[in-house]
Design a protein around this motif. Structure first.
Motif, short mmCIF file in Angstrom:
data_model
loop_
_atom_site.label_atom_id
_atom_site.label_comp_id
_atom_site.label_asym_id
_atom_site.label_seq_id
_atom_site.Cartn_x
_atom_site.Cartn_y
_atom_site.Cartn_z
N ASP A 228 -42.03 15.49 7.06
CA ASP A 228 -41.13 17.22 7.94
C ASP A 228 -39.54 17.13 7.24
O ASP A 228 -39.26 18.60 7.81
CB ASP A 228 -40.70 15.90 9.32
CG ASP A 228 -42.57 15.59 10.30
OD1 ASP A 228 -43.10 16.53 9.54
OD2 ASP A 228 -41.66 15.20 10.82
N TYR A 229 -39.17 16.38 6.65
CA TYR A 229 -37.68 16.65 6.00
C TYR A 229 -37.80 17.42 4.62
O TYR A 229 -38.55 16.84 3.33
CB TYR A 229 -36.76 15.96 6.38
CG TYR A 229 -36.21 15.42 7.63
CD1 TYR A 229 -35.49 15.84 8.36
CD2 TYR A 229 -37.44 14.50 7.95
CE1 TYR A 229 -35.31 16.24 9.62
CE2 TYR A 229 -37.05 13.81 9.33
CZ TYR A 229 -36.56 14.77 10.18
OH TYR A 229 -36.05 14.55 11.84
N ASP A 230 -37.08 18.18 4.10
CA ASP A 230 -36.95 18.84 2.32
C ASP A 230 -35.92 17.33 1.79
O ASP A 230 -35.59 16.67 2.56
CB ASP A 230 -36.26 19.88 2.66
CG ASP A 230 -34.56 20.26 3.30
OD1 ASP A 230 -34.41 19.27 3.13
OD2 ASP A 230 -35.01 21.34 3.09
N HIS A 231 -35.80 18.00 0.81
CA HIS A 231 -35.00 17.34 -0.28
C HIS A 231 -33.69 17.45 0.17
O HIS A 231 -32.67 16.24 0.51
CB HIS A 231 -34.94 17.25 -1.69
CG HIS A 231 -33.89 16.72 -2.80
ND1 HIS A 231 -34.62 15.17 -2.97
CD2 HIS A 231 -32.69 16.87 -3.47
CE1 HIS A 231 -33.69 15.14 -3.95
NE2 HIS A 231 -32.74 15.26 -4.07
N ARG A 234 -32.87 18.75 5.71
CA ARG A 234 -33.20 19.41 6.53
C ARG A 234 -34.05 19.54 6.75
O ARG A 234 -35.82 19.77 6.59
CB ARG A 234 -32.81 20.63 5.81
CG ARG A 234 -31.30 20.59 6.03
CD ARG A 234 -31.03 22.22 5.76
NE ARG A 234 -31.15 23.66 6.95
CZ ARG A 234 -30.96 23.43 7.34
NH1 ARG A 234 -29.73 23.12 7.07
NH2 ARG A 234 -31.22 24.51 7.57
N LEU A 236 -38.44 21.11 7.67
CA LEU A 236 -38.78 22.04 7.31
C LEU A 236 -38.87 22.73 8.80
O LEU A 236 -39.44 22.74 9.60
CB LEU A 236 -39.87 21.16 6.69
CG LEU A 236 -39.46 20.96 5.65
CD1 LEU A 236 -41.58 20.36 5.22
CD2 LEU A 236 -38.94 21.06 4.35
N ALA A 237 -39.40 24.44 8.24
CA ALA A 237 -39.68 25.75 8.99
C ALA A 237 -41.03 25.05 9.79
O ALA A 237 -41.63 24.98 9.44
CB ALA A 237 -39.55 26.84 9.02
N VAL A 239 -42.32 22.43 12.01
CA VAL A 239 -42.60 21.67 12.37
C VAL A 239 -42.39 21.13 13.38
O VAL A 239 -43.25 19.94 14.51
CB VAL A 239 -42.77 20.78 11.08
CG1 VAL A 239 -42.71 20.61 9.80
CG2 VAL A 239 -41.27 20.47 11.54
#
Length: 254
Positions: A228-231, A234, A236-237, A239
């Motif tokens: 659900d999160y990026d590196h 944050r 992700l848009a 979800v």
């Protein structure tokens, strides 16, 4: 099961002390093992400083994360901190009982968290990553809090903000960060002048929550490693559910 009850109120005659005592008796009557940390009775030292790290040279900068990790891994923490860490290792669940003061926990409880949840024990590169399996994965936690305000003031449009947001630093930032699965909090409102019949009802409700300590579903916070999160950590848009905003973004299904 094994349960640690942490109590934080200066008066042993207080509503919080009564609730903590009830929790201990109720859990033991159900067959659980219970240990208690009554922070005021213990005269708990509430500030992190150089005295917490016997091997730290006083003429060197106190970088708390690095120094606490070194002391933790070398088993060179002070005896009081080491004893509380051992209680947490022993416990399958933690119950925190405290009054809400200035929208947070009393300083003595915050100090217990600051001193006991050290790097190398609860977080940091030497233990599993946060917001997922975590250093303390497999444990559960229940926050039991009293407050003088009415319940509506902590509702979704209440002036104090939603209770889940006010308690986010504990529920998400302490427990979930370290891998502990927090349950929905138990709250007693209007605690400054609580009639006897309402206290009796609150105690019964707390008993129900304690009975569900190992069966109730915890708050479904998102995991850091679940996709659900990026590196950059944050979300992700897209979800989240449409219209979700604020701290609720980090709860699945919201």
């Amino acid at each position: 099961m094994k349960i640690l009850v942490v109590s934080a109120h200066p008066d042993p005659r207080s509503l919080n002390a009564e609730l903590a005592g009830f929790a201990v008796d109720h859990l033991r009557a159900a067959g659980h093992e219970v240990r208690v940390s009554d922070l005021y009775a213990m005269k708990w030292k509430a500030v992190v400083d150089g005295d917490d790290f016997p091997d730290h040279a006083g003429d060197q900068r106190l970088h708390v994360m690095d120094v606490s990790q070194d002391a933790t891994l070398a088993e060179r923490l002070t005896a009081d901190v080491a004893a509380e860490q051992e209680k947490i290792r022993w416990a399958d669940a933690l119950v925190l009982q405290f009054p809400m003061w200035w929208f947070s926990a009393p300083a003595i409880l915050k100090g217990w968290i600051d001193r006991v949840f050290t790097a190398g024990f609860a977080y940091g590169p030497a233990v599993p990553p946060p917001y997922s399996e975590g250093a303390l994965a497999g444990k559960r936690a229940l926050v039991s809090v009293t407050m003088g305000a009415r319940e509506t003031a902590f509702s979704d449009r209440g002036i104090h903000g939603g209770l889940q947001d006010v308690l986010h630093p504990l529920q998400h930032g302490l427990f979930w960060f370290t891998g502990v699965a927090p349950l929905e909090p138990f709250a007693v409102y209007g605690a400054n002048a609580l009639p006897d019949e309402q206290f009796a009802a609150a105690r019964r409700e707390l008993g129900v929550r304690l009975d569900g300590l190992f069966t109730d579903e915890p708050v479904p916070f998102r995991t850091l490693v679940g996709g659900d999160y990026d590196h950059d950590m944050r979300l992700l848009a897209g979800v989240e559910e449409p219209g979700t905003e604020g701290l609720a973004l980090h709860v699945r299904g919201r």
